[in-house]
Structures are given as C-alpha cells and as structure tokens.
Scaffold this active site. Structure first.
Site, PDB file in Angstrom:
ATOM      1  N   LYS A  15       0.530  -0.999   0.179  1.00 42.48           N
ATOM      2  CA  LYS A  15       0.016  -0.118   0.298  1.00 42.48           C
ATOM      3  C   LYS A  15       0.544   1.457  -0.175  1.00 42.48           C
ATOM      4  CE  LYS A  15      -4.307  -2.136   0.430  1.00 42.48           C
ATOM      5  NZ  LYS A  15      -3.665  -3.127  -0.086  1.00 42.48           N
ATOM      6  N   LYS A  65      14.906  -5.371   5.072  1.00 45.39           N
ATOM      7  CA  LYS A  65      15.406  -4.513   6.044  1.00 45.39           C
ATOM      8  C   LYS A  65      16.849  -5.049   6.113  1.00 45.39           C
ATOM      9  CE  LYS A  65      10.656  -3.480   7.069  1.00 45.39           C
ATOM     10  NZ  LYS A  65       9.423  -3.476   8.104  1.00 45.39           N
ATOM     11  N   ASP A 102       9.823   2.644  12.092  1.00 44.92           N
ATOM     12  CA  ASP A 102       8.976   1.896  11.888  1.00 44.92           C
ATOM     13  C   ASP A 102       8.301   1.673  13.823  1.00 44.92           C
ATOM     14  OD1 ASP A 102       8.571   0.136   9.887  1.00 44.92           O
ATOM     15  OD2 ASP A 102       9.639  -1.986  10.479  1.00 44.92           O
ATOM     16  N   THR A 151      10.664 -19.113  22.250  1.00 44.65           N
ATOM     17  CA  THR A 151      12.142 -19.323  22.055  1.00 44.65           C
ATOM     18  C   THR A 151      12.529 -18.696  23.558  1.00 44.65           C
ATOM     19  OG1 THR A 151      12.431 -20.347  20.203  1.00 44.65           O
ATOM     20  CG2 THR A 151      14.349 -19.082  21.929  1.00 44.65           C
ATOM     21  N   PHE A 152      12.830 -18.512  24.412  1.00 44.51           N
ATOM     22  CA  PHE A 152      13.241 -17.982  25.437  1.00 44.51           C
ATOM     23  C   PHE A 152      14.439 -16.780  25.176  1.00 44.51           C
ATOM     24  CE2 PHE A 152      15.345 -16.817  29.389  1.00 44.51           C
ATOM     25  CZ  PHE A 152      14.246 -15.897  29.779  1.00 44.51           C
ATOM     26  N   LEU A 153      15.739 -17.333  24.740  1.00 43.56           N
ATOM     27  CA  LEU A 153      16.802 -17.277  24.801  1.00 43.56           C
ATOM     28  C   LEU A 153      16.727 -15.707  24.075  1.00 43.56           C
ATOM     29  CD1 LEU A 153      19.626 -17.729  25.373  1.00 43.56           C
ATOM     30  CD2 LEU A 153      20.128 -19.194  23.404  1.00 43.56           C
TER      31      LEU A 153
END
EC number: 1.1.1.25
Length: 268
Positions: A15, A65, A102, A151-153
């Site tokens: 867009k 990006k 962003d 994934t905590f890490l």
C-alpha cells in the site's frame, strides 16, 4: 521529478505507493513513488543502481530490511539498534542514510488511539525483526515492556540489547508474568498458524487494549479475531502504524511532516 520507491519481495500487495502519493498531495510535494520488486539474489546491485540513476530515497519492506541496512553509510540510532532499516535517504554528498520509522510509526498510532501514557505496562508477543524496530521508540515513550517469545533465549538477547534504554524484561510464551497490561502488542507474523494462539487466552484477558502490527484489508487478522472471540474490546490492527511510519519516512525525505491521521481516515 524526485523519484522514490518501496522495495520488497513480494511487492504487489504494498500500500506504500498509495499512501506516499496521498501524503505528497496533502503537503503539495511533487514526487514520483513506485513499487519495485527486489531480486532475492541481486537486491544490493538493484538498490545501488536505483540510487545511481538519481533516486532520492526509498522504503524497504520484507525480506530486505537487514540487507538494506548493510548498504547504508550512516544510520539513525533506532536503525542501528534494530540492525535493520525501512527507510533510506540519499544525502547531498551521495551517501546513503538509513532510518527505521516502524517504531515511531507504532508510537504515533498508539497516540492517535489515546493508548499511550508514560509508565504503562506493555506486553509484546514475538521477538523477531518486527519487534526489533519498535522497541527503542516504545522505551523512549517510557513504556515498561515484557517481551515474550516462544524461544526464550531470543527474547532474552533482545531484551538485554535494549535494557540500557529503559525497563524491559524477557519471558517465554508460557511464563509471561500474571499482571495487568495496558497494551498487548502482537508482533508475531504467524498469528494463529495451525490454529494455535501465540499466547494463552488467560494472558490476553489481563490486557486493556490490543494492537496487532499486522493488518489484512477487509477481514480480521487471526490475532484480532481471537481477541474478539474472547469478548475483549479496544482492539486495533496495524494499518495506522503503516500510514504513520510512511509519514515519518516522508518527513525525513522532504522536511515536511504530513497529517497522517487525515490520510489514515481517507484510506481505512
């Protein structure tokens, strides 16, 4: 006429040309803004050729990006911390300046919704690329963040990178602190892939407002559909963030800040 573009792959759904041309009309700026399909193997060569041919700036979307950031000569702090950019500007000396609008786009849209006050508790679901771009502006807006990821890490590494800039802690999706949250932000791209929610419904019920950084035209995103099915209110998709980040990119290029709300109202 100054040339700008958005680069991505795929790009047909973007867009950005519609939004940027509306912003240009509103601010009486004469520009050309087009969509460009990036080649997965030759993106860098394409982008550098685009600027060598006289382009003034561009937006960058998935999956480029991080690669675009690597091509820049100078960076804003928010691009540097994200290690990714959604905006490039060609400077007068020919160098490329990278920014990431962003996060400031998200903050600007939360302000439009009147969902942003200092010292709030914010739960962010997902610790991927989308999250990296928004953490610094949220912390600069004095938000206290719990960053949850399967994934905590990955959440832990990201939280540690941003801890010098504000209050942020990491959690796994199944160990999110049981406390109220002023805003719950979905930054997972999967949504409900395979029919599984990104987070337990009981956690969502602790929230007061719900923001999905994704948006789908004419239909609810999976996250928004889930929130509605739980009877939750104060729900928004990410279309306002898309328009706001575009307005901040436009401001970087042209030196004029558009009224993003007016364009959002036109296009929603």
């Amino acid at each position: 006429m100054d040339l700008y573009a958005v680069w991505g792959n795929p790009i047909v759904q973007s867009k950005s040309p519609l939004i940027q041309n509306k912003l240009a009309t509103q601010t009486h700026q004469t520009i050309e803004y087009i969509a460009k399909l990036g080649d997965l193997d030759a993106f860098e060569q394409q982008l550098l050729a685009f600027f060598e041919e006289g382009a003034k700036g561009c937006n960058i979307t998935s999956p480029f990006k991080e690669r675009a950031y690597q091509l820049a000569d100078e960076y804003s702090q928010r691009a540097k911390l994200a290690e990714a950019c959604n905006t490039l500007k060609k400077l007068d000396d020919g160098k490329l300046y990278a920014d990431n609008t962003d996060g400031i786009g998200l903050v600007t849209d939360l302000e439009r919704l009147n969902w942003l006050r200092p010292n709030q508790r914010v739960l962010i679901l997902g610790a991927g690329g989308a999250t990296k771009g928004v953490l610094l502006p949220l912390l600069q807006a004095q938000q206290n963040i719990v960053l949850a990821n399967r994934t905590f890490l990955k959440a832990k590494e990201l939280a540690e990178r941003f801890q010098p800039y504000g209050n942020i802690q990491a959690a796994s999706m199944d160990s999110i602190p049981l406390q109220t949250y002023d805003v719950v932000i979905n930054a997972t791209s999967a949504g409900l892939s395979g029919g599984t929610a990104p987070v337990d419904a009981e956690i969502l019920k602790l929230g007061s407002a719900f923001y999905d950084m994704q948006y789908t035209k004419g239909t609810d995103t999976p996250f928004i559909a889930l929130c509605k099915s739980l009877g939750l209110t104060n729900i928004s998709d990410g279309f306002g963030m898309l328009v706001a980040q575009a307005a901040h990119s436009f401001h970087l290029w042209r030196g004029v800040m558009p009224n993003f709300v007016a364009v959002y109202e036109q296009l929603k």
